[in-house]
Design an enzyme around this catalytic site. Structure first.
Site, PDB file in Angstrom:
ATOM      1  N   ARG A  57     -10.432  -0.776   3.509  1.00 39.89           N
ATOM      2  CA  ARG A  57     -11.713  -1.223   2.707  1.00 39.89           C
ATOM      3  C   ARG A  57     -13.096  -1.343   3.843  1.00 39.89           C
ATOM      4  O   ARG A  57     -12.610  -1.670   5.094  1.00 39.89           O
ATOM      5  CB  ARG A  57     -11.614  -2.562   2.107  1.00 39.89           C
ATOM      6  CG  ARG A  57     -10.837  -2.421   0.595  1.00 39.89           C
ATOM      7  CD  ARG A  57     -11.549  -1.465  -0.382  1.00 39.89           C
ATOM      8  NE  ARG A  57     -11.069  -1.243  -1.610  1.00 39.89           N
ATOM      9  CZ  ARG A  57     -10.077  -0.281  -1.897  1.00 39.89           C
ATOM     10  NH1 ARG A  57      -9.932   0.668  -0.985  1.00 39.89           N
ATOM     11  NH2 ARG A  57      -9.626  -0.179  -3.053  1.00 39.89           N
ATOM     12  N   HIS A  81     -14.107   8.337   0.690  1.00 36.43           N
ATOM     13  CA  HIS A  81     -13.307   7.542   0.196  1.00 36.43           C
ATOM     14  C   HIS A  81     -12.332   8.398  -0.774  1.00 36.43           C
ATOM     15  O   HIS A  81     -12.228   8.322  -1.828  1.00 36.43           O
ATOM     16  CB  HIS A  81     -13.792   6.389  -1.023  1.00 36.43           C
ATOM     17  CG  HIS A  81     -13.094   5.376  -1.131  1.00 36.43           C
ATOM     18  ND1 HIS A  81     -13.450   4.190  -1.347  1.00 36.43           N
ATOM     19  CD2 HIS A  81     -11.794   5.279  -1.407  1.00 36.43           C
ATOM     20  CE1 HIS A  81     -12.438   3.363  -1.748  1.00 36.43           C
ATOM     21  NE2 HIS A  81     -11.336   4.001  -1.954  1.00 36.43           N
TER      22      HIS A  81
HETATM   23  P1  NDP Z   1       0.102  -3.797  -0.182  1.00 33.07           P
HETATM   24  O1  NDP Z   1      -0.259  -4.946  -1.209  1.00 33.07           O
HETATM   25  O2  NDP Z   1       1.542  -3.045  -0.576  1.00 33.07           O
HETATM   26  O3  NDP Z   1       0.281  -4.110   1.291  1.00 33.07           O
HETATM   27  C1  NDP Z   1      -0.667  -4.941   1.844  1.00 33.07           C
HETATM   28  C2  NDP Z   1      -0.132  -5.223   3.200  1.00 33.07           C
HETATM   29  O4  NDP Z   1      -1.290  -6.106   3.989  1.00 33.07           O
HETATM   30  C3  NDP Z   1       0.969  -6.009   3.367  1.00 33.07           C
HETATM   31  O5  NDP Z   1       2.026  -5.744   4.420  1.00 33.07           O
HETATM   32  C4  NDP Z   1       0.535  -7.631   3.698  1.00 33.07           C
HETATM   33  O6  NDP Z   1       1.142  -8.191   4.477  1.00 33.07           O
HETATM   34  C5  NDP Z   1      -0.805  -7.073   4.459  1.00 33.07           C
HETATM   35  N1  NDP Z   1      -1.805  -8.148   4.449  1.00 33.07           N
HETATM   36  C6  NDP Z   1      -2.518  -8.677   3.741  1.00 33.07           C
HETATM   37  N2  NDP Z   1      -3.215  -9.618   3.919  1.00 33.07           N
HETATM   38  C7  NDP Z   1      -3.274  -9.835   5.319  1.00 33.07           C
HETATM   39  C8  NDP Z   1      -3.506 -10.749   6.287  1.00 33.07           C
HETATM   40  N3  NDP Z   1      -4.397 -11.614   6.108  1.00 33.07           N
HETATM   41  N4  NDP Z   1      -2.920 -10.526   7.594  1.00 33.07           N
HETATM   42  C9  NDP Z   1      -2.060  -9.824   7.837  1.00 33.07           C
HETATM   43  N5  NDP Z   1      -1.544  -8.670   7.014  1.00 33.07           N
HETATM   44  C10 NDP Z   1      -2.101  -9.027   5.571  1.00 33.07           C
HETATM   45  O7  NDP Z   1      -1.048  -2.808  -0.351  1.00 33.07           O
HETATM   46  P2  NDP Z   1      -1.126  -1.056  -0.138  1.00 33.07           P
HETATM   47  O8  NDP Z   1      -0.131  -0.602   1.126  1.00 33.07           O
HETATM   48  O9  NDP Z   1      -0.589  -0.397  -1.437  1.00 33.07           O
HETATM   49  O10 NDP Z   1      -2.557  -0.754  -0.118  1.00 33.07           O
HETATM   50  C11 NDP Z   1      -3.442  -1.315   1.000  1.00 33.07           C
HETATM   51  C12 NDP Z   1      -4.849  -1.189   0.814  1.00 33.07           C
HETATM   52  O11 NDP Z   1      -4.909   0.360   0.997  1.00 33.07           O
HETATM   53  C13 NDP Z   1      -5.373  -1.261  -0.579  1.00 33.07           C
HETATM   54  O12 NDP Z   1      -5.611  -2.889  -0.892  1.00 33.07           O
HETATM   55  C14 NDP Z   1      -6.657  -0.457  -0.468  1.00 33.07           C
HETATM   56  O13 NDP Z   1      -7.774  -1.301   0.055  1.00 33.07           O
HETATM   57  C15 NDP Z   1      -6.355   0.520   0.652  1.00 33.07           C
HETATM   58  N6  NDP Z   1      -6.185   2.013  -0.137  1.00 33.07           N
HETATM   59  C16 NDP Z   1      -7.249   2.822   0.244  1.00 33.07           C
HETATM   60  C17 NDP Z   1      -7.166   4.020  -0.463  1.00 33.07           C
HETATM   61  C18 NDP Z   1      -8.197   5.106   0.108  1.00 33.07           C
HETATM   62  O14 NDP Z   1      -8.200   6.250  -0.286  1.00 33.07           O
HETATM   63  N7  NDP Z   1      -9.068   4.921   1.067  1.00 33.07           N
HETATM   64  C19 NDP Z   1      -6.285   4.543  -1.403  1.00 33.07           C
HETATM   65  C20 NDP Z   1      -5.254   3.376  -1.497  1.00 33.07           C
HETATM   66  C21 NDP Z   1      -5.408   2.384  -0.979  1.00 33.07           C
HETATM   67  P3  NDP Z   1       2.464  -9.040   3.517  1.00 33.07           P
HETATM   68  O15 NDP Z   1       3.409  -8.056   2.621  1.00 33.07           O
HETATM   69  O16 NDP Z   1       3.200  -9.791   4.758  1.00 33.07           O
HETATM   70  O17 NDP Z   1       1.787 -10.330   2.944  1.00 33.07           O
HETATM   71  C1  OXD Z   2      -7.304   2.549  -4.049  1.00 29.73           C
HETATM   72  C2  OXD Z   2      -8.455   3.321  -3.521  1.00 29.73           C
HETATM   73  O1  OXD Z   2      -7.394   1.187  -3.754  1.00 29.73           O
HETATM   74  O2  OXD Z   2      -8.320   4.515  -4.125  1.00 29.73           O
HETATM   75  O3  OXD Z   2      -6.530   2.899  -4.744  1.00 29.73           O
HETATM   76  O4  OXD Z   2      -9.152   2.901  -2.762  1.00 29.73           O
END
Ligand code: NDP
Ligand code: OXD
Length: 307
Positions: free
Chosen positions: A222, A270
């Site tokens: 993000r 995006h």
């Molecule tokens: P998940 O919820 O599956 O994974 C999140 C990860 O981030 C976990 O490993 C979690 O650790 C870690 N995390 C969260 N907070 C912290 C912190 N404070 N410190 C360290 N690690 C942290 O999310 P997804 O993988 O499904 O998606 C991730 C992000 O990707 C979405 O939230 C979105 O913002 C972005 N995205 C962007 C897209 C685009 O087109 N640009 C498309 C899809 C997603 P733990 O499990 O140990 O808590």
């Molecule tokens: C998502 C994205 O969070 O597209 O799925 O950014």
């Protein structure tokens, strides 16, 4: 009744949801509906007030992985479960996006582009995959797949998460205290974290400058996680050599923003991983059936955690 707001592809989603859930009537915004009879909502960033009056809402299904925007709304009662997409075809797309940036850096494509403008025929030394150190922030559904796939291709991958995750070939860095060490060993930093109060503004001038000189940033998590002014400063000074950015503090990126024309920036609107209708609908309908049977759906958002 299921009420749908899918700005990109309303008709295809309606058709697919109706087929998958024949026992529910699927209606689309802005159709007038009796809001008190909406049982489920399937949405991506619906307009303000969308949830007003939905007193019977059983769950909201988000057409994406990130839930930062839905969690900020004031029209959705905190008791309504929010279910997000888990992978649903996005992890592989993200891997492709990240790989493009990795190869750009590893194979010095930016420098070759500059040489081309000067008609300069000059070979440069390329690092092998094993010499290219990649750090992945966030090891969830998407980051986890990206990290382990890059490791399987031979890159030297380390991953960072809150609670740790053992993935084949990926060095595990856990928690806030480990972040500076992960940054110090990352030639390419890939951000795939969710936006939460803890991750907003995380990649500030101090932490970005912990990256080795000549490092690169790929941000598809993000926009608000990266201090854009700090990033521009570090690109201008040459401390960072390249940034590939898919997400921004303000989207669409303002036309006057200096990132548009920066020679060391490749930016995209995006699109790194886009929601695919069929896998999304299959996941939503399976989760909806699970909820109806009193089971926990996959991708249930923990509101206090913010993801
Ligand atoms: P998940 O919820 O599956 O994974 C999140 C990860 O981030 C976990 O490993 C979690 O650790 C870690 N995390 C969260 N907070 C912290 C912190 N404070 N410190 C360290 N690690 C942290 O999310 P997804 O993988 O499904 O998606 C991730 C992000 O990707 C979405 O939230 C979105 O913002 C972005 N995205 C962007 C897209 C685009 O087109 N640009 C498309 C899809 C997603 P733990 O499990 O140990 O808590
Ligand atoms: C998502 C994205 O969070 O597209 O799925 O950014």
């Amino acid at each position: 009744m299921l009420y749908l707001y899918a700005p990109q592809d309303m008709v295809r989603y309606q058709h697919a949801l109706q087929q998958a859930l024949p026992q529910h009537k699927v209606q689309c915004w802005p159709e007038e509906v009796a809001v008190g009879q909406v049982d489920y909502a399937v949405v991506w960033n619906p307009p303000a007030g969308f949830f007003n009056g939905m007193v019977n809402l059983q769950a909201v299904f988000v057409l994406g992985a990130g839930v930062d925007r839905i969690l900020k709304r004031d029209d959705l009662p905190s008791t309504v479960p929010i279910v997000r997409l888990t992978d649903a075809g996005m992890a592989q797309q993200m891997l492709e996006y990240v790989l493009y940036g990795v190869l750009h850096v590893q194979r010095q494509m930016g420098q070759y582009r500059r040489q081309q403008t000067l008609r300069q025929w000059q070979a440069l030394t390329a690092l092998s995959a094993g010499q290219t150190r990649i750090g992945v922030l966030g090891l969830g559904e998407i980051g986890g797949w990206v990290a382990q796939s890059l490791a399987a291709m031979g890159y030297a991958v380390a991953g960072w998460s809150r609670t740790g995750r053992q993935l084949p070939g990926v060095q595990d860095y856990i928690g806030e205290a480990a972040l500076p060490d992960l940054l110090a060993r990352s030639d390419i930093l890939v951000n795939l974290l969710p936006a939460t109060p803890q991750t907003r503004g995380l990649l500030n001038a101090y932490l970005l400058s912990r990256l080795p000189s000549g490092a690169a940033l790929i941000n598809a998590g993000r926009g608000e996680q990266v201090d854009e002014a700090a990033l521009l400063g570090l690109l201008d000074s040459g401390h960072l050599r390249f940034a590939m950015l898919d997400v921004f503090e303000v989207e669409p990126l303002e036309t006057v923003h200096p990132l548009w024309s920066h020679p060391s920036v490749l930016l995209t609107p995006h699109i790194a991983a886009m929601t695919q209708v069929q896998p999304a609908v299959a996941q939503i309908s399976a989760n909806l059936q699970a909820i109806k049977q009193g089971q926990l759906p996959h991708g249930l958002v923990e509101r206090e955690r913010g993801y």
